[in-house]
Write a protein that holds these residues in place. Structure first.
Motif, PDB file in Angstrom:
ATOM      1  N   MET A  11       0.751  -1.256   0.012  1.00 52.87           N
ATOM      2  CA  MET A  11      -0.081   0.033   0.058  1.00 52.87           C
ATOM      3  C   MET A  11       0.776   1.193   0.027  1.00 52.87           C
ATOM      4  O   MET A  11       0.485   2.053  -0.547  1.00 52.87           O
ATOM      5  N   TYR A  12       1.945   1.430   0.816  1.00 52.17           N
ATOM      6  CA  TYR A  12       2.794   2.420   1.090  1.00 52.17           C
ATOM      7  C   TYR A  12       3.600   2.606  -0.549  1.00 52.17           C
ATOM      8  O   TYR A  12       3.727   3.788  -1.017  1.00 52.17           O
ATOM      9  N   THR A  13       4.030   1.735  -0.947  1.00 48.30           N
ATOM     10  CA  THR A  13       4.806   1.838  -2.400  1.00 48.30           C
ATOM     11  C   THR A  13       3.784   2.081  -3.173  1.00 48.30           C
ATOM     12  O   THR A  13       4.132   2.974  -4.127  1.00 48.30           O
ATOM     13  N   LEU A  14       2.666   1.698  -3.494  1.00 49.86           N
ATOM     14  CA  LEU A  14       1.727   2.067  -4.544  1.00 49.86           C
ATOM     15  C   LEU A  14       1.159   3.418  -4.275  1.00 49.86           C
ATOM     16  O   LEU A  14       1.128   4.194  -5.310  1.00 49.86           O
ATOM     17  N   ARG A  15       1.160   3.999  -3.076  1.00 47.50           N
ATOM     18  CA  ARG A  15       0.819   5.487  -2.871  1.00 47.50           C
ATOM     19  C   ARG A  15       1.972   6.421  -3.072  1.00 47.50           C
ATOM     20  O   ARG A  15       1.848   7.505  -3.476  1.00 47.50           O
ATOM     21  N   SER A  47       8.881   5.101  -5.160  1.00 45.83           N
ATOM     22  CA  SER A  47      10.073   5.617  -5.054  1.00 45.83           C
ATOM     23  C   SER A  47      10.412   6.584  -6.438  1.00 45.83           C
ATOM     24  O   SER A  47       9.833   5.962  -7.645  1.00 45.83           O
ATOM     25  N   LYS A  48      10.941   7.738  -6.554  1.00 46.67           N
ATOM     26  CA  LYS A  48      11.461   8.419  -7.784  1.00 46.67           C
ATOM     27  C   LYS A  48      11.907   7.582  -8.551  1.00 46.67           C
ATOM     28  O   LYS A  48      12.990   7.018  -8.481  1.00 46.67           O
ATOM     29  N   VAL A  94       6.940  -0.011 -10.511  1.00 45.77           N
ATOM     30  CA  VAL A  94       5.798  -0.366  -9.334  1.00 45.77           C
ATOM     31  C   VAL A  94       4.322  -0.510 -10.271  1.00 45.77           C
ATOM     32  O   VAL A  94       3.833  -1.682  -9.950  1.00 45.77           O
ATOM     33  N   ALA A  95       4.191   0.185 -11.034  1.00 45.32           N
ATOM     34  CA  ALA A  95       2.956   0.103 -11.734  1.00 45.32           C
ATOM     35  C   ALA A  95       2.767  -1.238 -12.595  1.00 45.32           C
ATOM     36  O   ALA A  95       1.911  -2.104 -12.377  1.00 45.32           O
ATOM     37  N   GLY A  96       4.011  -1.597 -13.423  1.00 47.96           N
ATOM     38  CA  GLY A  96       3.941  -2.778 -13.919  1.00 47.96           C
ATOM     39  C   GLY A  96       3.808  -3.862 -13.125  1.00 47.96           C
ATOM     40  O   GLY A  96       3.307  -5.153 -13.248  1.00 47.96           O
ATOM     41  N   HIS A  97       4.478  -3.940 -11.931  1.00 50.32           N
ATOM     42  CA  HIS A  97       4.778  -5.118 -11.115  1.00 50.32           C
ATOM     43  C   HIS A  97       3.384  -5.440 -10.559  1.00 50.32           C
ATOM     44  O   HIS A  97       2.678  -6.664 -10.508  1.00 50.32           O
ATOM     45  N   PHE A  98       2.696  -4.311 -10.172  1.00 48.40           N
ATOM     46  CA  PHE A  98       1.215  -4.542  -9.465  1.00 48.40           C
ATOM     47  C   PHE A  98       0.248  -4.832 -10.384  1.00 48.40           C
ATOM     48  O   PHE A  98      -0.917  -5.532 -10.147  1.00 48.40           O
TER      49      PHE A  98
END
Length: 162
Positions: free
Chosen positions: A71-75, A78-79, A85-89
């Motif tokens: 949740m933290y990573t989605l919100r 990291s720059k 991140v988007a592709g992974h999830f």
């Protein structure tokens, strides 16, 4: 540092140890069915009733912390890692949500691969605690919203966990 009393090449030696040692250690110590027993002082509890209970509690805690980290990573990705991140999830959203669904439904913690139950090597099967199931269910809506925001499709079918 210095939590392991290994000998020679088993110990971390600055300037001599390699990333391969780190990765092999992570694989052996963490990526297994019962990582609790790899914590210093817990190995003697292996397969005892109290050990199984503590191992299950540990694994439940790790899963909840993993969901919170997602949740933290989605919100706040990291720059320069936003696309990663988007592709992974986008790729793994359904596996994650299927796992949440299975755990809320009573699947044994640590028994899922890609959201599907696998044969467990635990001697005694322990059902997830009611608190764990409730905590997972509470997080599903936020996960769905964030996965959808990053382009994962058809996640709405997992909203019925509430």
């Amino acid at each position: 540092m210095d939590t392991w009393t290994g000998n020679g090449t088993e110990k971390w030696l600055p300037g001599k140890s390699t990333m391969l040692q780190v990765l092999v250690s992570i694989q052996a110590l963490i990526l297994n069915t019962n990582p609790f027993y790899n914590e210093p002082g817990h190995e003697e509890m292996s397969n005892s009733p109290e050990g199984l209970k503590q191992s299950n509690k540990y694994s439940e805690h790790v899963f909840i912390m993993s969901l919170k980290t997602m949740m933290y990573t989605l919100r706040r990705p990291s720059k320069n890692f936003e696309d990663l991140v988007a592709g992974h999830f986008r790729v793994y959203a359904h596996d994650i949500l299927a796992s949440c669904n299975a755990y809320v439904g009573g699947a044994q913690i640590g028994s899922l691969v890609k959201g599907k139950p696998q044969e467990s090597k635990m001697v005694t099967k322990i059902s997830p605690s009611p608190t764990f199931k409730a905590d997972v269910a509470k997080m599903v809506n936020g996960l769905i919203s964030n996965f959808t925001r990053y382009g994962a499709k058809d996640c709405e079918k997992y909203r019925s966990l509430q």
